[in-house]
Design a protein around this motif. Structure first.
Motif, PDB file in Angstrom:
ATOM      1  N   HIS A  89       0.842  -1.204   0.000  1.00  0.00           N
ATOM      2  CA  HIS A  89       0.000   0.000   0.000  1.00  0.00           C
ATOM      3  C   HIS A  89       0.875   1.251   0.000  1.00  0.00           C
ATOM      4  O   HIS A  89       0.628   2.206  -0.751  1.00  0.00           O
ATOM      5  N   ASP A  90       1.906   1.255   0.817  1.00  0.00           N
ATOM      6  CA  ASP A  90       2.838   2.384   0.855  1.00  0.00           C
ATOM      7  C   ASP A  90       3.483   2.589  -0.511  1.00  0.00           C
ATOM      8  O   ASP A  90       3.647   3.722  -0.979  1.00  0.00           O
ATOM      9  N   PHE A  91       3.866   1.482  -1.149  1.00  0.00           N
ATOM     10  CA  PHE A  91       4.479   1.547  -2.476  1.00  0.00           C
ATOM     11  C   PHE A  91       3.502   2.144  -3.485  1.00  0.00           C
ATOM     12  O   PHE A  91       3.865   3.005  -4.299  1.00  0.00           O
ATOM     13  N   LEU A  92       2.252   1.688  -3.441  1.00  0.00           N
ATOM     14  CA  LEU A  92       1.242   2.194  -4.374  1.00  0.00           C
ATOM     15  C   LEU A  92       1.058   3.699  -4.207  1.00  0.00           C
ATOM     16  O   LEU A  92       1.014   4.446  -5.191  1.00  0.00           O
ATOM     17  N   ILE A  93       0.955   4.141  -2.958  1.00  0.00           N
ATOM     18  CA  ILE A  93       0.786   5.571  -2.690  1.00  0.00           C
ATOM     19  C   ILE A  93       1.967   6.366  -3.237  1.00  0.00           C
ATOM     20  O   ILE A  93       1.804   7.395  -3.912  1.00  0.00           O
ATOM     21  N   VAL A 133      -7.382   1.729   6.889  1.00  0.00           N
ATOM     22  CA  VAL A 133      -6.096   2.299   6.499  1.00  0.00           C
ATOM     23  C   VAL A 133      -5.706   3.349   7.528  1.00  0.00           C
ATOM     24  O   VAL A 133      -6.571   4.012   8.123  1.00  0.00           O
ATOM     25  N   LYS A 134      -4.414   3.490   7.752  1.00  0.00           N
ATOM     26  CA  LYS A 134      -3.907   4.511   8.664  1.00  0.00           C
ATOM     27  C   LYS A 134      -3.662   5.782   7.859  1.00  0.00           C
ATOM     28  O   LYS A 134      -2.607   5.955   7.246  1.00  0.00           O
ATOM     29  N   GLU A 135      -4.671   6.640   7.861  1.00  0.00           N
ATOM     30  CA  GLU A 135      -4.617   7.819   7.003  1.00  0.00           C
ATOM     31  C   GLU A 135      -3.462   8.739   7.366  1.00  0.00           C
ATOM     32  O   GLU A 135      -2.876   9.382   6.478  1.00  0.00           O
ATOM     33  N   ARG A 180      -0.455   7.884   8.418  1.00  0.00           N
ATOM     34  CA  ARG A 180       0.759   7.351   7.811  1.00  0.00           C
ATOM     35  C   ARG A 180       0.755   7.557   6.293  1.00  0.00           C
ATOM     36  O   ARG A 180       1.772   7.942   5.700  1.00  0.00           O
ATOM     37  N   LEU A 181      -0.401   7.304   5.671  1.00  0.00           N
ATOM     38  CA  LEU A 181      -0.482   7.481   4.227  1.00  0.00           C
ATOM     39  C   LEU A 181      -0.295   8.945   3.833  1.00  0.00           C
ATOM     40  O   LEU A 181       0.323   9.250   2.810  1.00  0.00           O
ATOM     41  N   GLN A 182      -0.827   9.871   4.643  1.00  0.00           N
ATOM     42  CA  GLN A 182      -0.646  11.288   4.358  1.00  0.00           C
ATOM     43  C   GLN A 182       0.834  11.658   4.441  1.00  0.00           C
ATOM     44  O   GLN A 182       1.342  12.433   3.619  1.00  0.00           O
ATOM     45  N   ALA A 183       1.544  11.103   5.421  1.00  0.00           N
ATOM     46  CA  ALA A 183       2.985  11.348   5.521  1.00  0.00           C
ATOM     47  C   ALA A 183       3.702  10.799   4.299  1.00  0.00           C
ATOM     48  O   ALA A 183       4.645  11.418   3.774  1.00  0.00           O
ATOM     49  N   ASN A 184       3.267   9.638   3.805  1.00  0.00           N
ATOM     50  CA  ASN A 184       3.859   9.060   2.595  1.00  0.00           C
ATOM     51  C   ASN A 184       3.618   9.957   1.385  1.00  0.00           C
ATOM     52  O   ASN A 184       4.499  10.127   0.531  1.00  0.00           O
ATOM     53  N   LEU A 185       2.417  10.520   1.295  1.00  0.00           N
ATOM     54  CA  LEU A 185       2.098  11.426   0.190  1.00  0.00           C
ATOM     55  C   LEU A 185       3.056  12.611   0.172  1.00  0.00           C
ATOM     56  O   LEU A 185       3.604  12.980  -0.883  1.00  0.00           O
ATOM     57  N   ILE A 186       3.244  13.213   1.328  1.00  0.00           N
ATOM     58  CA  ILE A 186       4.097  14.396   1.413  1.00  0.00           C
ATOM     59  C   ILE A 186       5.538  14.048   1.088  1.00  0.00           C
ATOM     60  O   ILE A 186       6.211  14.753   0.319  1.00  0.00           O
ATOM     61  N   GLU A 187       6.029  12.948   1.659  1.00  0.00           N
ATOM     62  CA  GLU A 187       7.411  12.558   1.403  1.00  0.00           C
ATOM     63  C   GLU A 187       7.639  12.267  -0.076  1.00  0.00           C
ATOM     64  O   GLU A 187       8.663  12.663  -0.652  1.00  0.00           O
TER      65      GLU A 187
END
Length: 256
Positions: free
Chosen positions: A92-96, A120-122, A124-131
């Motif tokens: 999921h992290d990879f997909l994001i 989903v842990k939104e 964590r995913l939001q942090a992935n989006l920004i990074e």
């Protein structure tokens, strides 16, 4: 020449303006990059373009920047949505991450009959989006919505947006061929696009039957091999970008 660190901030950006870093950013600069103060960073906020700034103050848990000059004017990514069934954490992290790199403007998780991951842990995913946006030099951050059942997501679907259905079963034209035809004969009633990929077990027959009868859905094939959920999404996004998106555009000039 080393590339300056890029950071997403929420403050307004303009010449001479002070900007306070988040605590995690200050920790990263001080303890990971070993900054001492005076170093150049590049800041963006999704509104004002990208600006060169300098670390003006740096301490434990805090940092301040002073904005110097603009490097790039604001530019938005293509208006492309991705609807996808949530998958296991690492994938999921990879997909994001890859969706951000491929210019998706909105991510909309959908819950299907065979979805195995419903929460989903939104944060964590939001942090992935920004990074990911910081890494790939995007100037905006994609929107991320909470998971929603597929039928609820499609209820009230915007009339101006066409939905690419990536499904393994049934006869459908190859995605490149289908999108090339759409480019040759654009539909003025549906100029916007979205991509829909299924869960790890694929869509159910009932879901596919329903989807294929929706007037805004365009079924496409992704080739002769069975693709993982994240691979299917990346394939569809990459082809869309190549045919209808900004994949062929040259990078804008920058002020160094």
């Amino acid at each position: 020449m080393a590339t300056a660190t890029r950071l997403y901030v929420t403050d307004d950006l303009g010449p001479g303006m002070p900007v306070e870093a988040r605590a995690d950013q200050a920790h990263y600069l001080r303890n990971v990059l070993r900054f001492k103060g005076g170093e150049v960073v590049h800041l963006f906020n999704g509104r004002d373009g990208e600006w060169r700034a300098r670390v003006d103050a740096l301490g434990k848990g805090r940092a301040r920047f002073v904005v110097e000059e603009k490097r790039r004017d604001q530019r938005t990514s293509p208006d492309l949505w991705l609807l996808y069934a949530p998958i296991k954490r690492a994938r999921h992290d990879f997909l994001i991450e890859k969706a951000v790199e491929l210019g998706v403007s909105r991510l909309l998780p959908v819950l299907t009959g065979r979805t195995q991951v419903e929460r989903v842990k939104e944060e964590r995913l939001q942090a992935n989006l920004i990074e990911a946006a910081e890494q790939c030099e995007r100037l905006d951050i994609p929107a991320l919505e909470a998971p929603l059942a597929l039928d609820a997501r499609l209820d009230g679907w915007p009339s101006n947006r066409r939905l690419i259905l990536c499904a393994e079963a049934g006869a459908a034209p190859p995605i490149g061929e289908a999108l090339a035809a759409a480019r040759a004969t654009p539909d003025p009633a549906r100029p916007a696009w979205a991509v829909l990929t299924g869960p790890e077990g694929g869509f159910s027959d009932a879901e596919l039957e329903t989807l294929r009868h929706l007037p805004f859905v365009l079924p496409v094939g992704l080739g002769p091999r069975i693709l993982r959920a994240e691979t299917a999404a990346m394939t569809a996004l990459a082809v869309w970008q190549s045919v209808l998106g900004d994949g062929g555009m040259r990078p804008p000039d920058r002020v160094e």
